[in-house]
Design a protein around this motif. Structure first.
Motif, PDB file in Angstrom:
ATOM      1  N   THR A   1       1.072  -0.975  -0.024  1.00 64.06           N
ATOM      2  CA  THR A   1       0.160  -0.025  -0.073  1.00 64.06           C
ATOM      3  C   THR A   1       1.011   1.034  -0.032  1.00 64.06           C
ATOM      4  O   THR A   1       2.009   1.109   0.227  1.00 64.06           O
ATOM      5  N   ASN A   2       0.046   2.576  -0.315  1.00 64.43           N
ATOM      6  CA  ASN A   2       1.013   3.792  -0.197  1.00 64.43           C
ATOM      7  C   ASN A   2       1.444   3.966   0.938  1.00 64.43           C
ATOM      8  O   ASN A   2       2.298   4.965   1.266  1.00 64.43           O
TER       9      ASN A   2
ATOM     10  N   GLU B   1       6.774   2.044   2.705  1.00 68.98           N
ATOM     11  CA  GLU B   1       7.822   2.643   1.905  1.00 68.98           C
ATOM     12  C   GLU B   1       8.740   1.527   1.530  1.00 68.98           C
ATOM     13  O   GLU B   1       8.835   0.387   1.980  1.00 68.98           O
TER      14      GLU B   1
ATOM     15  N   VAL C   1       3.716  -0.849  -6.054  1.00 66.19           N
ATOM     16  CA  VAL C   1       3.017  -0.554  -4.847  1.00 66.19           C
ATOM     17  C   VAL C   1       1.753  -1.462  -5.307  1.00 66.19           C
ATOM     18  O   VAL C   1       0.712  -1.061  -6.067  1.00 66.19           O
TER      19      VAL C   1
ATOM     20  N   ASP D   1      -4.977  10.231  -2.454  1.00 60.69           N
ATOM     21  CA  ASP D   1      -4.402   9.076  -3.247  1.00 60.69           C
ATOM     22  C   ASP D   1      -5.187   8.257  -3.813  1.00 60.69           C
ATOM     23  O   ASP D   1      -4.771   7.973  -5.150  1.00 60.69           O
TER      24      ASP D   1
ATOM     25  N   SER E   1      -4.079   1.511  -2.582  1.00 57.20           N
ATOM     26  CA  SER E   1      -4.264   2.443  -1.556  1.00 57.20           C
ATOM     27  C   SER E   1      -4.627   1.729  -0.207  1.00 57.20           C
ATOM     28  O   SER E   1      -4.528   2.424   0.745  1.00 57.20           O
TER      29      SER E   1
END
Length: 239
Positions: free
Chosen positions: A41-42, A45, A71, A203, A221
């Protein structure tokens, strides 16, 4: 008769200490590699994965031809794995000789996808290296690494099981919360205006405008498909 100073004259086929080491280093070609990193997911990282793999490549004198960043859920279909597809394209084109990943779970959490990718790389003579165990699928001779093959099968199975265990824990927690009468989700009666919804889910808006499907946007997301659908409707109304 005066003695002439000693002179070392290199002869053909004879390697001399010092100059031979330097020449061998100059002749040694750097190995081109591709770095593949993935998060689900966003909110996550790829910095740690990228930092560790870049340092490893630099330490071994590899040339990083390209970084493929994704992602996407590890359970996504092969058709949705743009990073995997790009890495495979580089392998088939002969651009890279190794693909570097941080761990097997970053490759995929579906055995079929993970194994198909490795087999495709092997067919191209390209080795897969994963950093967590510091091992790769091909030996320096180009032959398969038996130990890596066994380890990869085990780790890919564990990666799949980890996700199933996590899903089961989440479901169990939600069922327990419902049993105790706790409300899950947005507070009842709360309604967002169109501008507020688009601002809250920037997003999602960005992904939808980029042409992503509702299902894929939800996976990237980490938000519910119903939320993504409402945002998509709000975009149409606001247009």
């Amino acid at each position: 008769m005066s003695e002439k100073p000693f002179a070392c004259v290199p002869k053909k086929g004879v390697a001399y200490f010092g100059t031979s080491v330097m020449s061998l280093r100059m002749e040694k070609k750097s190995v081109p590699v591709c770095i593949l990193v993935r998060v689900s997911t966003n909110r996550q990282e790829t910095d740690r994965q990228l930092s560790d793999l870049t340092a490893y490549a630099k330490e071994h004198g590899y040339i990083v031809a390209e970084v493929c960043e994704e992602v996407v859920s590890g359970k996504a279909d092969e058709s949705e794995r743009t990073g995997l597809q790009r890495a495979l394209e580089l392998a088939k084109a002969g651009v890279v000789k190794k693909v570097l990943v941080h761990e097997v779970s970053r490759l995929a959490r579906r055995n079929s996808v993970a194994h198909a990718f490795v087999e495709a790389l092997v067919a191209c003579g390209v080795s897969l290296y994963w950093h967590s165990q510091s091992i790769e699928t091909l030996l320096p001779s180009g032959k398969r690494n038996p130990a890596a093959g066994i380890m990869f099968s085990l780790l890919s199975e564990m990666a799949c099981a980890e996700r199933e265990t996590l899903i089961e824990r989440i479901r169990s927690g939600m069922d327990e919360a419902k049993r105790k009468g706790k409300h899950l989700g947005r507070p009842k009666g709360s309604v967002l205006t169109l501008p507020a919804m688009l601002e809250t889910h920037r997003d999602v808006v960005r992904l939808l405008k980029a042409g992503q499907s509702v299902r894929h946007t939800a996976k990237i997301s980490g938000k519910a498909a119903s939320t993504v659908s409402r945002v998509k409707l709000a975009l149409k109304i606001a247009a």
